[in-house]
Enzyme design. Structure first.
Site, PDB file in Angstrom:
ATOM      1  N   GLN A 139      15.630   5.998  26.066  1.00 40.14           N
ATOM      2  CA  GLN A 139      15.960   4.850  26.907  1.00 40.14           C
ATOM      3  C   GLN A 139      14.682   4.290  27.491  1.00 40.14           C
ATOM      4  O   GLN A 139      13.911   5.018  28.108  1.00 40.14           O
ATOM      5  CB  GLN A 139      16.912   5.265  28.034  1.00 40.14           C
ATOM      6  CG  GLN A 139      17.286   4.151  28.983  1.00 40.14           C
ATOM      7  CD  GLN A 139      18.183   3.118  28.334  1.00 40.14           C
ATOM      8  OE1 GLN A 139      19.189   3.463  27.721  1.00 40.14           O
ATOM      9  NE2 GLN A 139      17.816   1.854  28.447  1.00 40.14           N
ATOM     10  N   THR A 141      12.626   0.471  29.174  1.00 31.35           N
ATOM     11  CA  THR A 141      12.867  -0.673  30.043  1.00 31.35           C
ATOM     12  C   THR A 141      13.529  -1.809  29.294  1.00 31.35           C
ATOM     13  O   THR A 141      14.425  -2.472  29.818  1.00 31.35           O
ATOM     14  CB  THR A 141      11.536  -1.161  30.636  1.00 31.35           C
ATOM     15  OG1 THR A 141      10.880  -0.065  31.283  1.00 31.35           O
ATOM     16  CG2 THR A 141      11.764  -2.275  31.640  1.00 31.35           C
ATOM     17  N   SER A 143      14.730  -1.478  25.937  1.00 31.08           N
ATOM     18  CA  SER A 143      15.404  -1.053  24.713  1.00 31.08           C
ATOM     19  C   SER A 143      16.102   0.283  24.903  1.00 31.08           C
ATOM     20  O   SER A 143      15.840   1.010  25.866  1.00 31.08           O
ATOM     21  CB  SER A 143      14.386  -0.940  23.563  1.00 31.08           C
ATOM     22  OG  SER A 143      13.404   0.033  23.875  1.00 31.08           O
ATOM     23  N   LYS A 160      16.587   1.108  17.157  1.00 30.54           N
ATOM     24  CA  LYS A 160      16.137   0.640  18.469  1.00 30.54           C
ATOM     25  C   LYS A 160      16.799  -0.699  18.764  1.00 30.54           C
ATOM     26  O   LYS A 160      16.547  -1.693  18.089  1.00 30.54           O
ATOM     27  CB  LYS A 160      14.608   0.502  18.490  1.00 30.54           C
ATOM     28  CG  LYS A 160      14.062  -0.020  19.813  1.00 30.54           C
ATOM     29  CD  LYS A 160      12.545  -0.112  19.767  1.00 30.54           C
ATOM     30  CE  LYS A 160      11.980  -0.650  21.083  1.00 30.54           C
ATOM     31  NZ  LYS A 160      10.505  -0.723  21.060  1.00 30.54           N
ATOM     32  N   ASP A 255       1.018   0.735  26.474  1.00 31.78           N
ATOM     33  CA  ASP A 255       2.029   1.630  27.057  1.00 31.78           C
ATOM     34  C   ASP A 255       1.903   3.029  26.465  1.00 31.78           C
ATOM     35  O   ASP A 255       2.903   3.655  26.087  1.00 31.78           O
ATOM     36  CB  ASP A 255       3.434   1.080  26.832  1.00 31.78           C
ATOM     37  CG  ASP A 255       4.458   1.732  27.759  1.00 31.78           C
ATOM     38  OD1 ASP A 255       4.034   2.333  28.772  1.00 31.78           O
ATOM     39  OD2 ASP A 255       5.670   1.650  27.477  1.00 31.78           O
TER      40      ASP A 255
END
Length: 709
Positions: A139, A141, A143, A160, A255
């Protein structure tokens, strides 16, 4: 995707015959269209011709005419000599519209082909029934990730589902950028996008990826896994190799963290989740970038200071955080807010020199500049952890405050850390672990939290809790829970609990779950003395939960009564405690029957007499609390719970109008706790607490009445 296996695919259309009809080449019955490759020379000519002639073109051309023009290209992809003749005329002004229509005909939704047609350039979508979802495995932000099975082959993949608004073009472009970047990258340590699941009428898309069994966060949090130095070097080498491939192609991930670094059973690490990725700014294009990227614990200081111009060095800071996490076993910079995160960074790595602040053009530079200079203690801290000099040198380089000092991924790969012994092991030699992902780690944490909550209880509860804890109980963090020692006495073959906490309340008792109800205990937390929801000082230890009742023929001193009162002293009135009794339901029922046989039924007059005694006792306690000199350790009132028998008696008394809080002359709240007026506890909070306790007491009474039947 499908039969398009080459990253060099340029053609945007399926092969078309001279009549303008699509010529479908079916691959294994999947219905996927083979796209022919065009050589680079032809591609360049087409693009230049499109740019020059597109604006001047005003006439339309039918699909068959365009098809015949494309037919001049041989199936091998090589342009015939007639392509160069002046007789061949491409009306490329409408080519983009033709391509959009072609993509819609291939199964793409119009909202995607109109806005981001280049992202699906040359691909055909999977059918919506091509995969069967199994369970959620991640889980994010923007997707959610699911494990799925391909219906035709039975192969396991990862789906996804990306969140976006298909009515907002910018939202669609943001989503499509991930697809563009993934198609641009092709490396063993980069996750591979295998296709897209959507349809003409669909408002969502699913990206199809190869399935990876683990991520680094899940492996690190597993108590059975302890990485060796060669294994850590193996993972770090793969991570830096994948990032070097990205940076060489002008892509920033933005990220990097453990949950986005996936590992399969072959030991191959792959960088995943390019949802926040973007292209590095070219020297001539200085478009401002957002600083709201990278998860907080892995965010570099320049982004915390609001930088809008940055490069691939932001990924290297995140790599340094992941590297330190692999060596130490936990994240090294765990700030709760951006300000706290920046403060932790400066304390550990040192604050920048004064020249940095003077030359810096960061928006928040002067706002977050520390008042004192920090020298940093990173090397000393890591040495205490037993790390080698090679480990520390690489971490210091990657966690440099100034971005240009972090180097590049390629320079990190040739650092002393990788060239000294022990060398990185081969990925195939890595052990095969049970599936471990971040979501599995969260499940383990929840299970551990339930066990800790259950261990706070000594007895087992035979009945389920009747209600959830109040909202403010859920706000208390688990680490704030303090466990108080409890003592037990063995009486009549049963364990009888005597609380040694002076101001334990009903709220505390409702918080403590039973050991055999761990599945329901995730929302129940233990409470302690410090968790009493009053804002004023609690200096009086008083009884709470339920009122006390005792039939006594002889007058007894109130002080001695308060010191000695316990369940063992009033066996005739108080039954086993619902929160701490270790007896089973059968034992409780037997005890109730024995009490009824021993004492018989209570008459209404006796009930009234008992309750008058109760009210008298509480009045004496109130008067005693009015005297400050009466506060002492010997005046603690031990909390007791009302049994079913007492509730039945109170119910009868309530019908006769003899409840203490219903009297007009002397109003006393029996739901407690009773606080001295001289200490001025906020009246609003006290009233709120009183209402909560009355509702809780009522639910307990109703449950006891039902079970008594």
């Amino acid at each position: 995707m499908g039969c398009v296996n080459s990253k060099q695919t340029v053609s945007v259309t399926p092969a078309i015959d001279h009549s303008g009809v699509f010529r479908d080449n079916v691959c294994s019955g999947s219905g996927r269209i083979v796209v022919e490759d065009l050589p680079p020379v032809t591609e360049t000519k087409l693009l230049s011709w499109w740019s020059k002639s597109g604006k001047k073109s005003s006439s339309k051309k039918s699909g068959s005419e365009l098809g015949s023009d494309f037919g001049e290209l041989s199936e091998s992809g090589r342009a015939s000599s007639n392509c160069r003749s002046e007789s061949v005329s491409f009306r490329l002004g409408n080519l983009s519209k033709y391509l959009e229509a072609e993509q819609v005909a291939a199964g793409w939704p119009a909202w995607l082909s109109n806005v981001a047609g280049e992202a699906i350039h040359g691909w055909v979508p999977f059918r919506s029934d091509a995969f069967e979802k199994l369970e959620k495995i991640g889980q994010g932000t923007y997707s959610s990730v699911f494990r799925a099975r391909e219906t035709e082959t039975g192969r396991i993949v990862a789906l996804k589902k990306v969140r976006f608004d298909n009515f907002e073009p910018e939202s669609v472009r943001f989503m499509a950028r991930e697809i563009l970047i993934l198609r641009k990258l092709n490396h063993p340590n980069i996750i591979k996008l295998e296709g897209i699941v959507t349809s003409k009428l669909s408002c969502s898309i699913h990206l199809v990826f190869e399935y990876m069994e683990h991520d680094l966060t899940g492996l690190l949090s597993s108590p059975d896994i302890d990485f060796t130095t060669p294994q850590i070097k193996c993972y770090m080498k793969q991570l830096l190799s994948g990032l070097d491939h990205c940076h060489a192609r002008g892509v920033m991930h933005r990220d990097i963290k453990g949950s986005n670094l996936l590992v399969n059973n072959e030991g191959i690490l792959k960088v995943a989740d390019f949802g926040l990725a973007n292209f590095c700014n070219a020297s001539g294009n200085k478009q401002p970038l957002t600083s709201r990227v990278v998860t907080l614990w892995y965010r570099p200081p320049e982004l915390l200071l609001g930088a809008t111009e940055y490069g691939a060095s932001v990924d290297l800071w995140s790599v340094g955080c992941v590297f330190a996490e692999l060596l130490i076993g936990k994240p090294v910079l765990q700030g709760r807010t951006e300000v706290e995160q920046l403060h932790k960074i400066f304390k550990l790595c040192g604050s920048p020199p004064e020249d940095y602040w003077k030359k810096s053009k960061l928006p928040h530079a002067m706002l977050f500049k520390p008042q004192q200079h920090y020298d940093g203690c990173l090397r000393e801290t890591l040495k205490l952890k037993g790390l080698s000099d090679a480990d520390i040198n690489l971490i210091e380089t990657l966690l440099s405050i100034q971005p240009h000092k972090r180097g590049t991924a390629s320079t990190a790969l040739v650092s002393q850390y990788f060239t000294s012994k022990p060398f990185a092991c081969d990925p195939s030699s890595l052990p095969v672990y049970s599936p471990s992902k971040e979501i599995d780690a969260k499940h383990r944490e929840d299970t551990t939290r339930k066990k800790i909550s259950g261990n706070g209880r000594r007895g087992t509860e035979s009945r389920k809790p009747t209600r959830k804890p109040p909202a403010f109980a859920k706000l208390a963090p688990a680490e704030d829970v303090r466990h108080h020692s409890q003592k037990f006495q063995k009486r009549n073959g049963h364990s009888v609990h005597n609380s040694i906490d002076s101001d334990s309340t009903l709220f505390e008792k409702m918080q403590k779950p039973s050991n055999h109800e761990k599945d329901e205990a995730s929302h129940v937390k233990n409470a302690s003395q410090g968790d009493v929801p009053f804002s004023g000082p609690l200096q009086v230890s008083v009884s709470s939960g339920f009122a006390w009742a005792k039939r006594r023929k002889d007058d007894i001193c109130v002080r001695s009564h308060n010191r000695s009162l316990s369940r063992g002293h009033i066996p005739n009135l108080l039954g086993p405690s619902p929160a701490f009794s270790e007896n089973t339901d059968v034992d409780s029922k037997n005890n109730e029957k024995e009490k009824e046989e021993k004492h018989g039924e209570r008459t209404d007059s006796q009930d009234r007499e008992a309750y008058e005694m109760l009210k008298l006792s509480m009045l004496k306690k109130w008067r005693q609390l009015e005297r400050p000199d009466s506060f002492g350790g010997s005046d603690e009132y031990h909390s007791q719970e009302l049994s079913l028998e007492l509730y039945q008696r109170e119910e009868k008394a309530a019908k006769l109008g003899h409840l203490g809080y219903e009297d007009n002359d002397e109003k006393i709240e029996f739901s407690g706790p009773l606080l001295s007026k001289s200490y001025g506890v906020d009246e609003l909070l006290e009233r709120h607490e009183r209402q909560i306790r009355q509702l809780v007491r009522k639910s307990w009474f109703q449950k006891g009445k039902k079970q008594g039947k």
